[in-house]
Enzyme design. Structure first.
Site, PDB file in Angstrom:
ATOM      1  N   ALA A   1       0.822  -1.146   0.003  1.00 11.01           N
ATOM      2  CA  ALA A   1      -0.009   0.151  -0.130  1.00 11.01           C
ATOM      3  C   ALA A   1       0.877   1.453  -0.128  1.00 11.01           C
ATOM      4  O   ALA A   1       2.052   1.271   0.542  1.00 11.01           O
ATOM      5  CB  ALA A   1      -1.005   0.009   1.292  1.00 11.01           C
TER       6      ALA A   1
ATOM      7  N   GLY B   1       0.476  -5.141   0.597  1.00 10.74           N
ATOM      8  CA  GLY B   1      -0.576  -5.172  -0.480  1.00 10.74           C
ATOM      9  C   GLY B   1      -0.261  -6.022  -1.756  1.00 10.74           C
ATOM     10  O   GLY B   1      -0.708  -6.418  -2.450  1.00 10.74           O
TER      11      GLY B   1
ATOM     12  N   GLU C   1      -0.418  -9.439  -1.182  1.00  5.59           N
ATOM     13  CA  GLU C   1      -1.914  -9.794  -1.204  1.00  5.59           C
ATOM     14  C   GLU C   1      -2.441  -9.784  -2.618  1.00  5.59           C
ATOM     15  O   GLU C   1      -3.211 -10.727  -2.930  1.00  5.59           O
ATOM     16  CB  GLU C   1      -2.619  -8.493  -0.349  1.00  5.59           C
ATOM     17  CG  GLU C   1      -2.113  -8.864   0.952  1.00  5.59           C
ATOM     18  CD  GLU C   1      -2.770  -7.891   2.197  1.00  5.59           C
ATOM     19  OE1 GLU C   1      -2.382  -6.625   1.736  1.00  5.59           O
ATOM     20  OE2 GLU C   1      -3.515  -8.430   3.062  1.00  5.59           O
TER      21      GLU C   1
ATOM     22  N   GLU D   1       3.406  -5.830   7.380  1.00  2.00           N
ATOM     23  CA  GLU D   1       2.578  -4.632   8.028  1.00  2.00           C
ATOM     24  C   GLU D   1       2.758  -4.409   9.445  1.00  2.00           C
ATOM     25  O   GLU D   1       2.707  -3.448   9.944  1.00  2.00           O
ATOM     26  CB  GLU D   1       0.990  -5.151   7.814  1.00  2.00           C
ATOM     27  CG  GLU D   1       0.482  -5.129   6.529  1.00  2.00           C
ATOM     28  CD  GLU D   1       0.662  -6.078   5.406  1.00  2.00           C
ATOM     29  OE1 GLU D   1       1.744  -6.911   5.672  1.00  2.00           O
ATOM     30  OE2 GLU D   1       0.135  -6.201   4.383  1.00  2.00           O
TER      31      GLU D   1
HETATM   32  N1  3HC Z   1       4.592   3.651   0.132  1.00  2.00           N
HETATM   33  C1  3HC Z   1       5.132   4.805  -0.313  1.00  2.00           C
HETATM   34  N2  3HC Z   1       6.389   5.095  -0.320  1.00  2.00           N
HETATM   35  C2  3HC Z   1       7.354   3.950  -0.385  1.00  2.00           C
HETATM   36  C3  3HC Z   1       6.896   2.795  -0.139  1.00  2.00           C
HETATM   37  C4  3HC Z   1       5.400   2.651   0.285  1.00  2.00           C
HETATM   38  N3  3HC Z   1       4.853   1.291   0.458  1.00  2.00           N
HETATM   39  N4  3HC Z   1       7.856   1.806  -0.096  1.00  2.00           N
HETATM   40  C5  3HC Z   1       8.989   2.740  -0.511  1.00  2.00           C
HETATM   41  N5  3HC Z   1       8.505   3.900  -0.701  1.00  2.00           N
HETATM   42  C6  3HC Z   1       9.375   4.977  -1.055  1.00  2.00           C
HETATM   43  C7  3HC Z   1      10.462   5.238   0.058  1.00  2.00           C
HETATM   44  O1  3HC Z   1       9.783   6.460   0.899  1.00  2.00           O
HETATM   45  C8  3HC Z   1      11.410   6.114  -0.697  1.00  2.00           C
HETATM   46  O2  3HC Z   1      11.154   7.393  -1.065  1.00  2.00           O
HETATM   47  P1  3HC Z   1      12.240   8.412  -1.284  1.00  2.00           P
HETATM   48  O3  3HC Z   1      13.202   8.089  -2.403  1.00  2.00           O
HETATM   49  O4  3HC Z   1      11.460   9.772  -1.531  1.00  2.00           O
HETATM   50  O5  3HC Z   1      13.067   8.475  -0.029  1.00  2.00           O
HETATM   51  C9  3HC Z   1      11.349   5.293  -2.088  1.00  2.00           C
HETATM   52  O6  3HC Z   1      10.059   4.564  -2.073  1.00  2.00           O
HETATM   53  C10 3HC Z   1      12.443   4.130  -2.345  1.00  2.00           C
HETATM   54  O7  3HC Z   1      12.362   3.239  -0.943  1.00  2.00           O
HETATM   55  P2  3HC Z   1      13.607   2.751  -0.337  1.00  2.00           P
HETATM   56  O8  3HC Z   1      14.675   3.817  -0.245  1.00  2.00           O
HETATM   57  O9  3HC Z   1      13.233   2.066   0.745  1.00  2.00           O
HETATM   58  O10 3HC Z   1      14.224   1.921  -1.369  1.00  2.00           O
HETATM   59  P3  3HC Z   1      14.905   0.527  -1.401  1.00  2.00           P
HETATM   60  O11 3HC Z   1      15.083  -0.215  -2.848  1.00  2.00           O
HETATM   61  O12 3HC Z   1      16.034   0.364  -0.430  1.00  2.00           O
HETATM   62  O13 3HC Z   1      13.785  -0.587  -0.797  1.00  2.00           O
HETATM   63  C11 3HC Z   1      11.505  -1.748  -0.514  1.00  2.00           C
HETATM   64  C12 3HC Z   1      12.535  -0.930  -1.498  1.00  2.00           C
HETATM   65  C13 3HC Z   1      12.100  -2.832   0.059  1.00  2.00           C
HETATM   66  C14 3HC Z   1      10.137  -1.885  -1.258  1.00  2.00           C
HETATM   67  C15 3HC Z   1      11.304  -0.742   0.679  1.00  2.00           C
HETATM   68  O14 3HC Z   1      11.003   0.515   0.303  1.00  2.00           O
HETATM   69  C16 3HC Z   1      10.086  -1.146   1.593  1.00  2.00           C
HETATM   70  O15 3HC Z   1      10.494  -1.864   2.335  1.00  2.00           O
HETATM   71  N6  3HC Z   1       9.062  -0.569   1.563  1.00  2.00           N
HETATM   72  C17 3HC Z   1       7.816  -0.919   2.347  1.00  2.00           C
HETATM   73  C18 3HC Z   1       7.005  -1.904   1.910  1.00  2.00           C
HETATM   74  C19 3HC Z   1       5.935  -1.996   3.015  1.00  2.00           C
HETATM   75  O16 3HC Z   1       6.254  -1.928   4.049  1.00  2.00           O
HETATM   76  N7  3HC Z   1       5.083  -2.489   2.448  1.00  2.00           N
HETATM   77  C20 3HC Z   1       3.697  -2.726   3.186  1.00  2.00           C
HETATM   78  C21 3HC Z   1       2.837  -1.541   3.095  1.00  2.00           C
HETATM   79  S1  3HC Z   1       1.412  -1.788   4.223  1.00  2.00           S
HETATM   80  C22 3HC Z   1       0.376  -2.541   3.225  1.00  2.00           C
HETATM   81  O17 3HC Z   1       0.693  -3.088   2.160  1.00  2.00           O
HETATM   82  C23 3HC Z   1      -1.058  -2.619   3.502  1.00  2.00           C
HETATM   83  C24 3HC Z   1      -1.761  -3.815   2.759  1.00  2.00           C
HETATM   84  O18 3HC Z   1      -1.656  -4.960   3.743  1.00  2.00           O
HETATM   85  C25 3HC Z   1      -3.202  -3.183   2.815  1.00  2.00           C
END
Ligand code: 3HC
Ligand code: NAI
Length: 654
Positions: free
Chosen positions: A65, A104, A107, A127
């Site tokens: 998400a 997500g 998912e 999450e």
């Molecule tokens: N939403 C918004 N922005 C995100 C994002 C997300 N899910 N994931 C990454 N970003 C942004 C970062 O803030 C960063 O932005 P910036 O360049 O402006 O600082 C950019 O994307 C790149 O991210 P990273 O610097 O972390 O890049 P990496 O290559 O090191 O890592 C990644 C990539 C492994 C995808 C890492 O970003 C990550 O772990 N992201 C979060 C993933 C996550 O937690 N997803 C679950 C979300 S909750 C959900 O999905 C709920 C669902 O169940 C409904």
């Protein structure tokens, strides 16, 4: 065919390829959800399409998400509805997973009827690390695809698994040897020929856990979570999924997700997520080429030097380590190989990797070995004279543009720089112990530091996978300065009525892994004592000063290493010591303080307000670049509970 900005459909014979293109990580923003839903509708109306591959542009599959949307009122279409539409499609959908399929993203892949991953991809439901639970079917579909115990592990820890591991658990159908799109297309063709598999929602859980297993898992999590709610909420969602009809569990999961998305814990963890990514921004902005990090010099191979050397070796660098004499070299080499072997045992290095890393280390006492290096990191004793001498020798021998760094905890890096002929190429690189593990790197910028030195610090942090924060020069920089201030305040609480084990228990209940007194016993009380003695001459006479720690040190109680400190030790476990209590009571009496009771809430309130006041001073003096860096420092360097967001988040200053 373009459906919305980020989603397109292309056709290859009877195969449709739906592509999501939403940089940087293809998060499921509202536009992506709308585009995907539209894609399903269009494909349902295209009788010539027999199967679909869901792919992503850029370097990753959907990483979840859009975290910036979490905690705000959700906008339609909602992700569960999009996934339900994919799952109900008349044709099979196959997810082509590269990079990361997280939250997500995974998912969506679980709503598809097949999953093919590229080598190196990682799949997970992180999450809980954001203070929430999966909100689009993760807790319901995953345990209907892989064994209950594996699903429990993935969902309650939030840790992703590799494509290879995913293949063994059955999370993916295949790992592409070569071209991912080709492999996914082949899988889609096969599913079209076999007939679309039964949707996960219509299957029974795979190897569900027994009641006793759920209870044991809950006990384990409660101990580990240190007050964080989301892992236990995730467990409860999984238990619903095992015990209730799938669609009812789905409704409950969504309600749980929405409730937690608005929680303080989730807000704190989102704050930390973005703060970590923002940290060290000024290093990235430095407009200069960094020094080459392929061969780095380290001086001093004690606790810190050995850890720094090991971190460098694990990152692929060559390391030349300088120690005082042959015996110290051997001791340093022993410490470093011990760390490398530990990494090997934990599976982080294979046999060849271990041999290779070990071969990249050389130790000796001759500074000449350092001359090819463009960066040297000093980690000798915390003594200005010793460090000054080391820097003078380096300054004389190293190439003029080489960067000289100090791992000092407290000393004045401006003064150290000024004593060299290259002050702008001297910088502080304050690692935390153990240096090959701890994620924080405090980069100390002098008043005259060059962009190249800053760029080098940024490149080093990236190479070692550490989070850098930039600090100005002051006694203790950001972290140790705040830590010293609140440690002092804890000693005052002892004089006023608290006991060390009460303060430690309050801190643990708040979420710290250890209390401040147990930490001091672990690190050793002697170093801080030596520093206090050095400063005694310049301490203002009217400054409040607690003598309790000094009295323990005078008795040779330096902590665990001497068998006693703030605590005494039985079988290695800390136990409250009446002798320490006696000393504390004597000090209260000597000072004429009437002791009073401290509740846990009193203790935490006092620690927080002191931490926040010192943090504000650090900001006001321009020592830290922003309040989020202070939170990152305290969380990654000092065990501040991540799910509380950090002292500045709690103070409402971010
Ligand atoms: N939403 C918004 N922005 C995100 C994002 C997300 N899910 N994931 C990454 N970003 C942004 C970062 O803030 C960063 O932005 P910036 O360049 O402006 O600082 C950019 O994307 C790149 O991210 P990273 O610097 O972390 O890049 P990496 O290559 O090191 O890592 C990644 C990539 C492994 C995808 C890492 O970003 C990550 O772990 N992201 C979060 C993933 C996550 O937690 N997803 C679950 C979300 S909750 C959900 O999905 C709920 C669902 O169940 C409904
Ligand atoms: P240590 O005492 O474990 O190691 C110091 C090493 O330096 C010893 O092996 C010693 O032989 C060597 N050494 C001393 N003088 C030398 C010289 N002139 N040339 C070559 N080698 C020399 O100390 P530790 O804990 O590793 O600390 C080193 C530095 O790191 C200090 O500045 C300390 O403040 C800082 N630091 C320590 C942390 C910790 O948790 N121990 C955390 C962060 C920084």
């Amino acid at each position: 065919m373009k459906l919305s900005d980020p989603v397109t459909i292309s056709q290859k014979g009877d195969l449709a390829i739906v592509t999501i293109d939403n940089p940087p990580v293809n998060a499921t923003s509202q536009a992506v959800r709308a585009g995907l839903l539209e894609a399903v509708k269009r494909i349902e109306a295209m009788p010539e399409v027999a199967a679909v591959v869901l792919a992503c542009a850029g370097r990753t599959f959907v990483a979840g998400a859009d975290i910036t949307e979490l905690g705000k009122p959700p906008r339609e279409p909602h992700l569960p509805d999009v996934i339900a539409a994919i799952e109900a499609s008349r044709v099979p959908w196959v997810a082509a997973i590269k990079g990361a399929a997280l939250g997500g993203g995974l998912e969506i892949a679980l709503g598809c009827h097949g999953r093919v991953a590229a080598r190196g991809a990682k799949l997970g439901l992180p999450e809980v690390t954001l203070g929430i639970v999966p909100g689009a079917g993760g807790t319901v579909r995953l345990p209907r695809l892989i064994a209950g115990a594996d699903a429990l592990d993935m969902i309650t820890t939030g840790k992703p698994v590799s494509a290879e591991k995913a293949l063994t658990t059955g999370l993916v159908d295949a790992v592409a040897e070569d071209d991912l799109l080709e492999a996914a297309t082949a899988r889609a063709g096969a599913l079209a020929a076999e007939g679309r598999p039964v949707a996960l929602l219509d299957r029974d859980p795979v190897a569900p856990l027994a009641d006793a297993d759920w209870d044991a898992a809950a006990d384990r999590l409660r101990k580990k979570a240190r007050g964080q709610a989301s892992p236990l909420e995730a467990l409860a969602a999984l238990r619903d999924s095992a015990n209730l009809p799938a669609r009812e569990a789905l409704t409950r999961e969504r309600a749980r997700f929405l409730r937690l998305s608005g929680s303080e814990e989730a807000a704190a963890l989102r704050h930390v997520f973005f703060s970590e990514r923002r940290a060290g921004a000024s290093l990235k902005a430095a407009e200069a080429a960094p020094a080459d990090l392929g061969h780095v010099g380290v001086i001093g191979g004690g606790t810190m030097g050995a850890g720094i050397a090991a971190a460098l070796l694990l990152s692929g660098s060559r390391v030349s380590l300088i120690e005082r004499d042959e015996a110290s070299c051997a001791a340093a080499a022993g410490r470093i190989t011990g760390i490398l072997e530990g990494s090997h045992k934990r599976g982080l290095l294979d046999d060849a990797g271990l041999a290779d890393a070990t071969a990249r280390l050389e130790t000796g006492s001759d500074y000449a070995a350092l001359t090819p290096c463009e960066l040297v990191i000093e980690a000798v004793f915390e003594d200005m004279d010793v460090k000054t001498e080391v820097f003078a020798r380096l300054d004389a021998i190293m190439a003029p543009d080489a960067i000289l760094a100090s791992n000092t905890s407290y000393l004045d890096v401006n003064a150290l720089a000024a004593r060299t002929a290259r002050p702008e190429r001297v910088i502080g690189l304050h690692f935390f112990s153990p240096a090959h593990v701890m994620k924080l790197l405090e980069v100390v910028r002098t008043d005259v530091v060059s962009d190249r030195a800053l760029a080098t610090a940024g490149a080093l942090a990236k190479r070692l996978r550490k989070t850098p924060v930039v600090a100005g020069v002051c006694d203790g920089f950001i972290g140790n300065r705040i830590m010293s201030a609140y440690r002092r305040e804890c000693d005052f609480m002892l004089e006023e009525g608290a006991l060390p084990w009460q303060i430690d228990a309050a801190m643990r209940d708040f979420g710290f892994a250890m209390g401040i007194y147990a930490v001091q016993d672990m690190a050793g009380l002697d170093v801080a004592w030596a520093m206090r003695k050095r400063r005694a001459a310049t301490r203002p006479a009217d400054e409040r000063y607690s003598r309790i720690a000094d009295r323990l040190c005078e008795m040779g109680r330096f902590g665990r290493k001497t068998g006693a400190g703030w605590y005494s030790y039985e079988d290695g476990k800390p136990v409250p010591d009446p002798l320490v209590e006696g000393i504390i009571l004597e000090e209260s009496e000597r000072l004429g303080i009437a002791r009073r009771d401290f509740s846990e809430a009193d203790i935490i309130a006092r620690i927080m307000s002191l931490m926040q006041a010192e943090a504000q001073a650090v900001l006001d003096e321009g020592i830290a670049e922003g309040p989020t860096d202070i939170d990152v420092t305290m969380i990654l360097g000092y065990g501040f509970p991540r799910h509380k967001g950090g002292p500045m988040f709690l103070a409402g200053r971010v």
